[in-house]
Design an enzyme around this catalytic site. Structure first.
Site, PDB file in Angstrom:
ATOM      1  N   THR A 180      -0.209  -4.579   5.051  1.00 12.75           N
ATOM      2  CA  THR A 180      -1.133  -5.009   3.999  1.00 12.75           C
ATOM      3  C   THR A 180      -0.324  -5.736   2.935  1.00 12.75           C
ATOM      4  OG1 THR A 180      -2.651  -3.159   4.372  1.00 12.75           O
ATOM      5  CG2 THR A 180      -2.760  -4.227   2.219  1.00 12.75           C
ATOM      6  N   LEU A 204       1.327   0.301  -0.452  1.00 19.29           N
ATOM      7  CA  LEU A 204       0.483  -0.468   0.448  1.00 19.29           C
ATOM      8  C   LEU A 204       1.027  -0.264   1.853  1.00 19.29           C
ATOM      9  CD1 LEU A 204       0.108  -3.890  -1.450  1.00 19.29           C
ATOM     10  CD2 LEU A 204      -1.597  -2.078  -1.281  1.00 19.29           C
ATOM     11  N   ASP A 205       0.158  -0.254   2.848  1.00 20.33           N
ATOM     12  CA  ASP A 205       0.627  -0.150   4.222  1.00 20.33           C
ATOM     13  C   ASP A 205       1.562  -1.308   4.544  1.00 20.33           C
ATOM     14  OD1 ASP A 205      -1.003   2.069   4.585  1.00 20.33           O
ATOM     15  OD2 ASP A 205      -2.700   0.863   5.294  1.00 20.33           O
ATOM     16  N   LYS A 206       2.427  -1.108   5.508  1.00 21.76           N
ATOM     17  CA  LYS A 206       3.402  -2.129   5.894  1.00 21.76           C
ATOM     18  C   LYS A 206       2.763  -3.503   6.062  1.00 21.76           C
ATOM     19  CE  LYS A 206       6.379  -3.487   9.771  1.00 21.76           C
ATOM     20  NZ  LYS A 206       6.866  -3.115  11.113  1.00 21.76           N
ATOM     21  N   ARG A 226      -9.465   0.626   5.484  1.00 23.39           N
ATOM     22  CA  ARG A 226      -9.487   0.507   6.938  1.00 23.39           C
ATOM     23  C   ARG A 226     -10.389   1.578   7.564  1.00 23.39           C
ATOM     24  NH1 ARG A 226      -3.244   0.762   8.152  1.00 23.39           N
ATOM     25  NH2 ARG A 226      -3.942   0.507  10.310  1.00 23.39           N
TER      26      ARG A 226
END
Length: 320
Positions: free
Chosen positions: A141, A137-139, A236
């Site tokens: 998120t 997961l993105d930082k 996104r």
């Protein structure tokens, strides 16, 4: 990270008739039997050129080759970082990642990551590439992630991810009022000129997102998104492509939208939300050990919950 290592041997007369895992434990005394079993189950062992089972019996003269997967190395260290563990058993670990936690060490983030936390929680994960992390997961998120605890589970989960067997649903708040849900089927690849960004491009990899309107506010929408694929920044990028960018997204979000006549609570909530409003809400997969489908769900984190509350209150105040 260490490179793949190859071990080879020929079964001697005294080991003939033994199970493969027993024979390997004798031949390679410096490697634990549990590690050898993981490698057999993960398809990293060849017996006379074929992929065997650990219970297969060996014969004198059999050729054994082990292609040992790389282990977590690279100077990464265990760090006592708090983790919210949703589920744990012998095969998998499911966590609720908080916003702000980087998943894997990299340039600018050599420590303080989920990987470092995992090594502290379970040092045996050092035997696995990326400490068992199979997706990310993105930082900024938040939400559910699954981590493999052995090589068999890691290979099983990777195969599921590739075959779209892992089901993931996200909750997001986007700018603009969506009329209805739908599906976006648009390939995603690196931006042509800005290499740190992703974009919808004909030269990208296939990416499909199914989205459903959960709640409409005055100038925003609460949306649930189910992924078929798992491309970098997929939700996104797809939402921005539809002209409904994710609130707070520093890369694809565009200008901050504050509805006319908003009170201070909503203004402060929107201005103070400094990350993408995106949470991995549900996770479903085939358990590597039991073969049965299992699923988990978790609530949104406090900052996103407060923003949803402020948007709902604003909508109610202006509905009269």
């Amino acid at each position: 990270m260490n490179q793949e290592k190859t071990h080879s041997a020929t079964i001697p007369p005294e080991l003939a008739g033994q199970r493969l895992d027993q024979a390997l434990a004798t031949l390679f005394a410096g490697i634990t039997r549990s590690r050898l079993q993981q490698w057999i189950e993960g398809g990293h062992v060849r017996l006379n050129g074929r992929v065997p089972r650990k219970r297969d019996k060996v014969r004198e003269g059999d050729a054994v080759e082990i292609l040992a997967p790389p282990s977590v190395d690279g100077g990464w260290k265990a760090q006592a970082i708090s983790l919210e563990i949703i589920h744990e058993d012998d095969d998998i670990l499911v966590i609720n990642k908080p916003p702000g936690l980087v998943v894997h060490p990299g340039a600018g983030n050599p420590e303080g990551t989920l990987l470092n936390a995992l090594l502290s929680h379970d040092p045996s994960l050092a035997a696995l590439p990326r400490a068992g992390i199979v997706h990310r997961l993105d930082k900024d998120t938040s939400g559910l992630m699954v981590v493999a605890k052995n090589e068999h589970a890691r290979q099983h989960l990777i195969a599921q991810l590739q075959e779209h067997g892992v089901e993931r649903e996200y909750l997001t708040i986007v700018n603009g009022v969506m009329v209805a849900g739908g599906t976006i089927d648009a390939p995603i690849g690196r931006h042509r000129t800005q290499r740190t960004r992703m974009a919808v491009t004909s030269h990208g990899k296939p990416a499909v997102s199914h989205y459903r309107v959960m709640k409409k506010y005055r100038a925003h929408t609460l949306v649930q998104v189910k992924l078929e694929s798992g491309r970098t920044h997929q939700i996104r990028v797809h939402m921005a492509h539809l002209n409904y960018p994710v609130v707070g997204d520093p890369v694809y979000g565009g200008r901050l939208k504050i509805p006319a006549g908003s009170d201070e609570r909503l203004k402060n909530a929107l201005r103070g939300f400094k990350r993408q409003a995106l949470h991995a809400l549900k996770l479903s997969l085939i358990h590597p050990g039991t073969g049965k489908r299992v699923q988990w769900a978790t609530s949104v984190p406090e900052d996103m919950s407060k923003l949803m509350g402020a948007l709902a209150q604003d909508a109610k105040a202006h509905s009269k």
